[in-house]
Design an enzyme around this catalytic site. Sequence first.
Site, short mmCIF file in Angstrom:
data_model
loop_
_atom_site.label_atom_id
_atom_site.label_comp_id
_atom_site.label_asym_id
_atom_site.label_seq_id
_atom_site.Cartn_x
_atom_site.Cartn_y
_atom_site.Cartn_z
N SER C 221 0.84 -1.23 0.20
CA SER C 221 0.08 0.00 0.27
C SER C 221 0.95 1.08 0.01
O SER C 221 2.21 1.26 0.14
CB SER C 221 -0.80 0.02 1.12
OG SER C 221 -1.63 -1.06 1.38
N SER C 259 -3.93 -3.76 -2.36
CA SER C 259 -3.33 -2.35 -1.87
C SER C 259 -4.47 -1.48 -1.25
O SER C 259 -5.46 -1.41 -1.76
CB SER C 259 -2.57 -1.66 -3.04
OG SER C 259 -3.35 -1.17 -3.84
N ASP C 261 -4.30 2.06 -1.28
CA ASP C 261 -3.59 3.65 -1.40
C ASP C 261 -4.51 4.58 -1.23
O ASP C 261 -5.58 4.97 -2.03
CB ASP C 261 -3.49 3.39 -2.97
CG ASP C 261 -2.57 2.14 -3.35
OD1 ASP C 261 -2.05 1.67 -2.39
OD2 ASP C 261 -2.56 1.62 -4.59
#
Lengths: 338, 338, 338, 338
Positions: C221, C259, C261
Amino acid sequence: MNTFREAGLSLGRLPVGKKCAITDVSGVQVGHRTIVRGEGEESIRTGVTAILPPGDPFAEPLPAGLFVLHGHGKAVGLWQILHLGTLETPILLTNTLAVFRCAEALITWTLRQHPEARSINPVVLECNDGFLSRIESRPVTEEDALAAIGSASEEVVEGCVGAGAGMVAFGLKSGIGTASRLAGPYTVGALALPNMGRQDDLRFLGRQLDQTSSGPGQDGSVIIVLATNAPLLPEQLSRLARRGALGLARTGAPSDPGSGDFLVAFSTCRGPCGAERVRVEFVPDRSEGMRQLYRAAAEVTEEAVLSALLAAETTEGRKGRVVPVLPRYLLNTVTGDA
Amino acid sequence: MNTFREAGLSLGRLPVGKKCAITDVSGVQVGHRTIVRGEGEESIRTGVTAILPPGDPFAEPLPAGLFVLHGHGKAVGLWQILHLGTLETPILLTNTLAVFRCAEALITWTLRQHPEARSINPVVLECNDGFLSRIESRPVTEEDALAAIGSASEEVVEGCVGAGAGMVAFGLKSGIGTASRLAGPYTVGALALPNMGRQDDLRFLGRQLDQTSSGPGQDGSVIIVLATNAPLLPEQLSRLARRGALGLARTGAPSDPGSGDFLVAFSTCRGPCGAERVRVEFVPDRSEGMRQLYRAAAEVTEEAVLSALLAAETTEGRKGRVVPVLPRYLLNTVTGDA
Amino acid sequence: MNTFREAGLSLGRLPVGKKCAITDVSGVQVGHRTIVRGEGEESIRTGVTAILPPGDPFAEPLPAGLFVLHGHGKAVGLWQILHLGTLETPILLTNTLAVFRCAEALITWTLRQHPEARSINPVVLECNDGFLSRIESRPVTEEDALAAIGSASEEVVEGCVGAGAGMVAFGLKSGIGTASRLAGPYTVGALALPNMGRQDDLRFLGRQLDQTSSGPGQDGSVIIVLATNAPLLPEQLSRLARRGALGLARTGAPSDPGSGDFLVAFSTCRGPCGAERVRVEFVPDRSEGMRQLYRAAAEVTEEAVLSALLAAETTEGRKGRVVPVLPRYLLNTVTGDA
Amino acid sequence: MNTFREAGLSLGRLPVGKKCAITDVSGVQVGHRTIVRGEGEESIRTGVTAILPPGDPFAEPLPAGLFVLHGHGKAVGLWQILHLGTLETPILLTNTLAVFRCAEALITWTLRQHPEARSINPVVLECNDGFLSRIESRPVTEEDALAAIGSASEEVVEGCVGAGAGMVAFGLKSGIGTASRLAGPYTVGALALPNMGRQDDLRFLGRQLDQTSSGPGQDGSVIIVLATNAPLLPEQLSRLARRGALGLARTGAPSDPGSGDFLVAFSTCRGPCGAERVRVEFVPDRSEGMRQLYRAAAEVTEEAVLSALLAAETTEGRKGRVVPVLPRYLLNTVTGDA
C-alpha cells in the site's frame, strides 16, 4: 395549489409555498409539450417537460448537484454536474428513446443565444413510457423539445402532460407532480416524474392501499428535480438530492433493479464569478437552516409524487391497455386522519 | 417474534421469518454486553452489540457491501468492504468513542484463532450515546467487546441492551431492534441501532404522531446491519444496503447533516475459493428474486427500527435527563388499521 | 532540502519550497516515533508519524478531502472527511495493526485539551510492515503515538523513521519522504509512506531500472498526505488528492488488488465560521491557479515517493530478511539527463 | 504493429499482442468515419470512431465498468454501465457537440436489428476538437456514425482519423492510438483519444521534452476504451479502468479542471444468462492473474496515448492554426535508452 393540496390533503411539518409548486422558487418556469395521438398499437402517449432556471444558464451557470439512487437510465449531462457542479441549460424530461433528440434541442437552443459556444452540457432525464406508447417509433422531435421550453411559465400543469403523458406508477396512471415548502428564509420545490413501483408497493401517506384494479408490474424509474433559492454549494445540493430520495422512499418507491432513479438539485442563487479567487456565501452544513432544507427536500419529493398520482387521468394506450387512476374511495380512507 | 410483532403490528407484504430476527439467517448470532451504572453526571448507559456471521470469517471471508447514507460517523473497516467486498470479522456496534477499543478487541479475537494473521480488518460501527451517558469517560473496554462476542446466540434481545443502552431516536428512548423476511427461497434479516431524528420526524407506519412528551432534538445517527443467505456479489450487497435505506426513510429518519447513517450487508453464502479462477453462483440483478430481496431489505429495516422503539424502556441518564418511550395510546391509534 | 534534491535530482516544472517539505506549508509540523528493536523473528521495525495542522484542529477544523485509489486498507476517520469535509485531529501514520491504538491516542490527546468533547474523528492511515517487523506482537502503544505528536516540528526527517521504519517499496527499502512546490501564491506539500510495488514496477524519473538485487514481491500500500495553504473547498481538496494519484502513478505504483492506496489533502486556510450563513473565499475550479495546484499535487507526490526511496537505508528484519536500498549506480544513470 | 512499435519503441514489461492493437482481443473491431473539409474559418476536422464488441451486444450484453478521472465531459450511457454493469451497444467516440447524434445512430442501429427494443443504452464519449474544427456547425450526422460502425474491421488505423481528426494533446497534433498486452492467458487492449495537456506536461517514456514549437494551452480531455477477454465482473472492470488511469498519468496527462477524462472497460467474456440464478467464472481479485491484468491496463493505456502522438500528422485548421507533431529529433533522444 397542487392537486394534492386541492384534494384537501397534507403531509409533513413545513409551511407550503404560495403555489405549492417548484415555481415558488423565484424565476423557475415549467413548460410541457404533450404528444398524444393514435390508438391501439399506434398509440403515442409521450412528450417533453422543460424546467427553466431563471436567467441565462449558459452565461451564468447555476450550482447543481445530484443523487443517483439507481442508475439504470439514460440521463445525460450529469457527470458534469457531479464533477463541476454547474447547470448550464434548462432541464428536459422525456421518454427513454427521446433523450438524445432533446439534448440536440438544448444544443440548438443554446447556440441560438450563444453562437460562440463550443462546449454545451445539456441535461435530459427520462422514464420509459413504452407500456402505453409506441416508444420505438421515436415520435419526439427537436421541435417538440423547443416547444416545451418555449411554453414555460410559472404555472405548473400537473398530470398527463409533457413527459408525464405515458407514465405509470404503482400500477396506476401517473404523470407530472409538483410541490414546495418554505424552510425558514428559503424555498424548496420539486417536480416529479414517477414511473416506478408495483401495485402493492404504494404507501400513500404511509398507508398500503389494497387496490383491486391492477396495472403493470414492470420495473420502472422515477425522476425528481429539486430547485431552491438557498445559497448552497454543489456538494450540498447533492446532499439535498439525497434527502429527496428519503421522501421518495416514503411513497413506497422500490428502486427496482431495472430502475433509473435520478434526483437533480439546483440553486437559483448564483455565486459571484471571479478569475482567480471567488467569494461565496452559503448555508453551513451543520446549521438549523440545513436541517430544515433537508426536511423540505424530503417533503416536497414525497408530495410531488403523490400529487402526480392524483392529477393523472385514466389512460388507454398501446395494445388497448388501460391504466386506472388511484381509486377515490381509497383516497377517502386516507383523508380522514392524514 | 420481535417486539413489533408481539405488539400485534405488521408492515409490508413479505412473510416473516420464524423469529422475525436477523438470526433467522442461518448461522448468524447476536450478543450484547450492556454497561449501565451510576446516576446523574456519573451515568453510564452504553455497551457493545456483536453480530457474528457463521463459521470462521477470517479463514473464509463473507461477501459484503455497504451504503453510506451520510458519513458523519467513525465507522471502521468499511473501505475494505467497499473495495474488496469481504467481511472477515464479526461486526461490533458501540458508542462513538469506543469504536477503536472494539476494533482492538476484534484484532485480539482474530489473533487468538489465527496467530499467523498479519492484516485484519475489524468492522465496528457506532452511534453517540453522550446524551444519557458519560461517553467521554470511555467506559467500554476490550473485555466488554470480547464479552459481547462471547455471549452471542441465536436469540436476539431487543431494547436497551448492548450498544442500544443509551440510544435516543425521535426524542424517544430507542435501543436494539431486529426483523426478518422471507424473499422466495432466501431470508433477509436486519439489526438496527437507531439514534436519529427529532420528535416530529417520526413516521410510525406512515403516521406522524403528535407527541406531547419531548426528548432531545440533536443530530443523531443510525446503524443498520443486514444479513442474507442469498448468494449475492459484493456489489449486489451494496445495492441491497441502499434498499435498506428506503425502509429507514419510511420511519422518518431525516439523515441530518451531523448524522452517520451507515448500512452494511453481508451474505452467509460464501463463494468457493480458487487461486486463479473462481466460479460463483448468484441471483441475477434483473430477476424476480432480486426484486423480492430489495423489498425485503426495505421492510426489515423499517420494522427493525420501529421494533427498537417498542422494545425500549424509559431511561434516566446524565444530568437527570429522562427519555420516555413511545406513548402506548399513540400506538393504539396506529394498531387499528395497520 | 529533501533527500531527492540533496542528491542533485529534480522533476517537474514548478519551483520548490524552501525546505522542499510538507512543512513549507506554514504551520504544518511533522513528528516521528521510531520503534526499532530485536533481531530475527523478534525484529520490530515500526513506528508512528504525526502530521500536525496549524492551530487547534478540534476547535477550528480544517477543510479536507480525499481520494481512495484502492481501498484495501484500515484507514480510520475518512468517511467524515468525505461527507463533512473537515479534519479535526492530527493525522497519524502507522502499521496495519496499530491503527486503532493510534486512534485511541488521538481521542486521549483531544480530550486533554477539550474535556467537553463528545465526538472526535481521529484520522489514522497505515501500511503493513509485517515483512520486516513482528507486526502481530502489536508493539505500538498509545504513548508512542502521543510521543510522535509531541515531537513534531518543522523539520521533516525522511527515511526509516516513524511509520517508515519497516516500509518496502518496489523491492527496495522505503520510508518517509516529503516534497513541496510553489503554485503561484500558494504552497503544496506532500508526505509519502510508500510500501507498494514489485521490483520491476519502479519508474524512477520515468526510467525502468534493471535491478539485480531483489526484494519481496507482495501486494502493498501507499499513503500520501497533501497539505496546502490555498483556500480550497473540501470537494476541491478531494480533486487535488486525485491529482496526487497522478504523481503516484508516475513512480510506477501499480495499485495492486491488495493495496490500500489512500490520499488525504487538507488546507490550512480555514474558512470563517457562522451559525446560519458563512462566507468563504476560494480558488475557482476553472482557473489558472487551480491548474497549477493540480500540477503541484502531482509533482510533490511523485517526488516525495522517490525521496523516501533515496532516504532509506538497507534494513535487516524478521526472518533475517534484508531489504536493500536503490543501487546508487542506477541512480547515476538517471542523474545524467534528469 | 502500432505506430509506437513501428518506431522501434517499447515500454513496460508484458509481452505485446500480435497487432499491438485493441483488436488483439478476439472479436473486437474498430472503424472510423473521418470528416475533413474546408479551410480557415470553415475548417472541419472531426469524425466518428466506432469500437464494436464481438457478437450482438444488445441480445447478449457484455460485462463493463468505468472510471471517471474527471467528469467535465458529455459522455452518455455510463450510468447504466456503472449501476448495471453491462454494455449493450458499440462504443462511439466523436466531438463534444456530436455526442447526441451518435447516440441517435446507435438507437437506429439497434432498432434495425431488434425492432422490439424499448430501452437502449447507447455509449458515446467525446473530446472537443473546436480548436481546429468549426465544431458549432455540427458537421457529424447520424449517417456518419453508422458509416463508422459499418467500416469496422480488425485493422486499427491510428492517427488523424475518425474522432481523432481534430485532436490536440500536449500542444501537439494527436489522434487515435492503440496498444495491447498479454497478461498470462488473457489479452488487454486499449484505444486512446488523447486531447489533453499543455506542452510542458508531456512525459514521453518518462522524459520531459523541451519543445520549442508550441501549441494551444487549453484544458482538454482524454477518452480511453479498454477491452479484454479475461472473465471479469463489472466491478472488476471498473477497477481495471482505474489502472488504465495510472498509465494515463505516466504520459503526463494533468486531468485539468475542465477535462472530461473517462475510461471504459469491457470484457468479451459474457457470462451465461439465467432467470433466477446464474453461474459465473471470473479471475479472483487477489490473484497473480489480476495483478498482471492491472499492469497490462496501465501499459496499454500509456502506449496507446503515445502511439496516437506518433501516428498523427501536422494539421492546419480553424483560423489557420497549425498544430505540429512531436519533433522527431526529440524522439531520437528518447529512443536511445527506452
